[in-house]
Design a protein around this motif. Structure first.
Motif, PDB file in Angstrom:
ATOM      1  N   LYS A 297      -6.230 -83.931  42.211  1.00  0.00           N
ATOM      2  CA  LYS A 297      -7.046 -84.698  42.846  1.00  0.00           C
ATOM      3  C   LYS A 297      -6.790 -86.170  43.031  1.00  0.00           C
ATOM      4  CE  LYS A 297     -11.649 -85.696  43.426  1.00  0.00           C
ATOM      5  NZ  LYS A 297     -11.684 -86.312  44.779  1.00  0.00           N
ATOM      6  N   THR A 298      -5.982 -86.617  42.178  1.00  0.00           N
ATOM      7  CA  THR A 298      -5.308 -87.877  42.293  1.00  0.00           C
ATOM      8  C   THR A 298      -4.482 -88.003  43.394  1.00  0.00           C
ATOM      9  OG1 THR A 298      -5.439 -88.276  39.746  1.00  0.00           O
ATOM     10  CG2 THR A 298      -4.279 -90.048  41.065  1.00  0.00           C
ATOM     11  N   PHE A 299      -3.556 -87.051  43.304  1.00  0.00           N
ATOM     12  CA  PHE A 299      -2.620 -86.895  44.655  1.00  0.00           C
ATOM     13  C   PHE A 299      -3.447 -86.915  46.174  1.00  0.00           C
ATOM     14  CE2 PHE A 299       0.494 -85.340  47.546  1.00  0.00           C
ATOM     15  CZ  PHE A 299       1.717 -86.049  47.310  1.00  0.00           C
ATOM     16  N   GLN A 300      -4.413 -86.105  45.959  1.00  0.00           N
ATOM     17  CA  GLN A 300      -5.021 -85.798  47.266  1.00  0.00           C
ATOM     18  C   GLN A 300      -6.025 -86.983  47.636  1.00  0.00           C
ATOM     19  OE1 GLN A 300      -7.287 -82.393  45.969  1.00  0.00           O
ATOM     20  NE2 GLN A 300      -6.226 -80.982  47.561  1.00  0.00           N
TER      21      GLN A 300
ATOM     22  N   ILE B 286       4.401 -81.935  42.224  1.00  0.00           N
ATOM     23  CA  ILE B 286       3.327 -83.132  42.757  1.00  0.00           C
ATOM     24  C   ILE B 286       2.580 -83.279  41.430  1.00  0.00           C
ATOM     25  CG2 ILE B 286       1.468 -83.418  44.099  1.00  0.00           C
ATOM     26  CD1 ILE B 286       3.926 -83.576  45.824  1.00  0.00           C
ATOM     27  N   GLY B 287       2.631 -84.192  40.900  1.00  0.00           N
ATOM     28  CA  GLY B 287       1.706 -84.637  39.696  1.00  0.00           C
ATOM     29  C   GLY B 287       1.183 -86.032  39.584  1.00  0.00           C
ATOM     30  N   GLU B 288       0.882 -86.803  38.565  1.00  0.00           N
ATOM     31  CA  GLU B 288       0.201 -87.914  38.641  1.00  0.00           C
ATOM     32  C   GLU B 288       1.405 -89.023  38.962  1.00  0.00           C
ATOM     33  OE1 GLU B 288      -2.804 -88.952  37.742  1.00  0.00           O
ATOM     34  OE2 GLU B 288      -3.282 -86.738  37.800  1.00  0.00           O
ATOM     35  N   LYS B 289       2.512 -89.047  38.582  1.00  0.00           N
ATOM     36  CA  LYS B 289       3.649 -89.690  38.683  1.00  0.00           C
ATOM     37  C   LYS B 289       3.923 -89.926  40.350  1.00  0.00           C
ATOM     38  CE  LYS B 289       6.742 -91.046  35.907  1.00  0.00           C
ATOM     39  NZ  LYS B 289       7.997 -91.162  35.157  1.00  0.00           N
ATOM     40  N   GLU B 290       3.884 -88.811  40.838  1.00  0.00           N
ATOM     41  CA  GLU B 290       4.061 -88.676  42.494  1.00  0.00           C
ATOM     42  C   GLU B 290       3.189 -89.615  43.045  1.00  0.00           C
ATOM     43  OE1 GLU B 290       6.846 -85.945  40.570  1.00  0.00           O
ATOM     44  OE2 GLU B 290       4.493 -86.283  40.325  1.00  0.00           O
ATOM     45  N   ALA B 291       1.693 -89.310  42.524  1.00  0.00           N
ATOM     46  CA  ALA B 291       0.403 -90.010  43.022  1.00  0.00           C
ATOM     47  C   ALA B 291       0.697 -91.373  43.108  1.00  0.00           C
ATOM     48  CB  ALA B 291      -0.832 -89.513  42.392  1.00  0.00           C
TER      49      ALA B 291
ATOM     50  N   ILE C 267       6.437 -94.798  48.095  1.00  0.00           N
ATOM     51  CA  ILE C 267       7.175 -93.953  48.918  1.00  0.00           C
ATOM     52  C   ILE C 267       7.142 -94.389  50.578  1.00  0.00           C
ATOM     53  CG2 ILE C 267       7.578 -91.608  49.613  1.00  0.00           C
ATOM     54  CD1 ILE C 267       6.967 -90.928  46.442  1.00  0.00           C
ATOM     55  N   PHE C 268       5.714 -94.258  51.074  1.00  0.00           N
ATOM     56  CA  PHE C 268       5.660 -94.649  52.284  1.00  0.00           C
ATOM     57  C   PHE C 268       6.365 -95.763  52.779  1.00  0.00           C
ATOM     58  CE2 PHE C 268       3.134 -90.716  52.453  1.00  0.00           C
ATOM     59  CZ  PHE C 268       3.222 -90.354  53.546  1.00  0.00           C
TER      60      PHE C 268
END
Length: 170
Positions: free
Chosen positions: A85-88, A152-157, A163-164
């Protein structure tokens, strides 16, 4: 005759040292060539193989984006979506950001069990592309490169906006 053996052995030792040194330089160069690095997450930029480039440029799914020369983002949607959900939520914020919209096209890809291809080559290129893309990827048609995030997880979120921003001049 004994003297020739010593010269021969010395020459072999020098050749081995030169080969070892060359391998060391090539391996260390490979590690430093990683253009963008984000602590604790698996990312990289890879050159798109010609079969994938050709597929992206003619595919009904991607060709309009590819021909624009605009960078585009492939992300997954649907019931089996691998994102938390966080990543989305972070991704949805980026999709709505005007400056990001100017640089990137976002292509939601529904995860489905059935997909039909016109040819075997198209199927092989799609499989190769999906393997390169991992779980999330950005494509730069101008450079014929792909940036991926694997896992994909919390750190990636947390790092998604950074990153962008980092990829802005890519």
């Amino acid at each position: 005759m004994d003297l020739n053996n010593k010269k021969y052995h010395l020459l072999l030792i020098l050749i081995y040292i030169a080969i070892f040194y060359l391998c060391f330089l090539l391996c260390s160069k490979e590690k430093t060539e990683k253009k963008f690095s984000f602590p604790g997450i698996d990312t990289d930029i890879v050159k798109l193989p010609s079969s994938v480039t050709e597929y992206l440029s003619v595919s009904s799914k991607y060709s309009s984006f590819y021909k624009q020369g605009k960078k585009f983002v492939i992300y997954f949607t649907g019931i089996d979506c691998p994102y938390g959900k966080t990543f989305q939520d972070r991704l949805e914020l980026l999709v709505k950001t005007p400056s990001i919209q100017q640089e990137y096209a976002f292509i939601p890809t529904e995860i489905s069990k059935t997909h039909y291809f016109r040819s075997r080559q198209e199927a092989e290129a799609e499989i190769e592309f999906n393997n390169l893309c991992h779980e999330f990827c950005l494509i730069n048609p101008g450079k014929q490169e792909l940036f991926y995030i694997n896992g994909i997880g919390e750190k990636e979120a947390e790092l998604l906006t950074d990153i962008f921003k980092t990829l802005q001049n890519w």
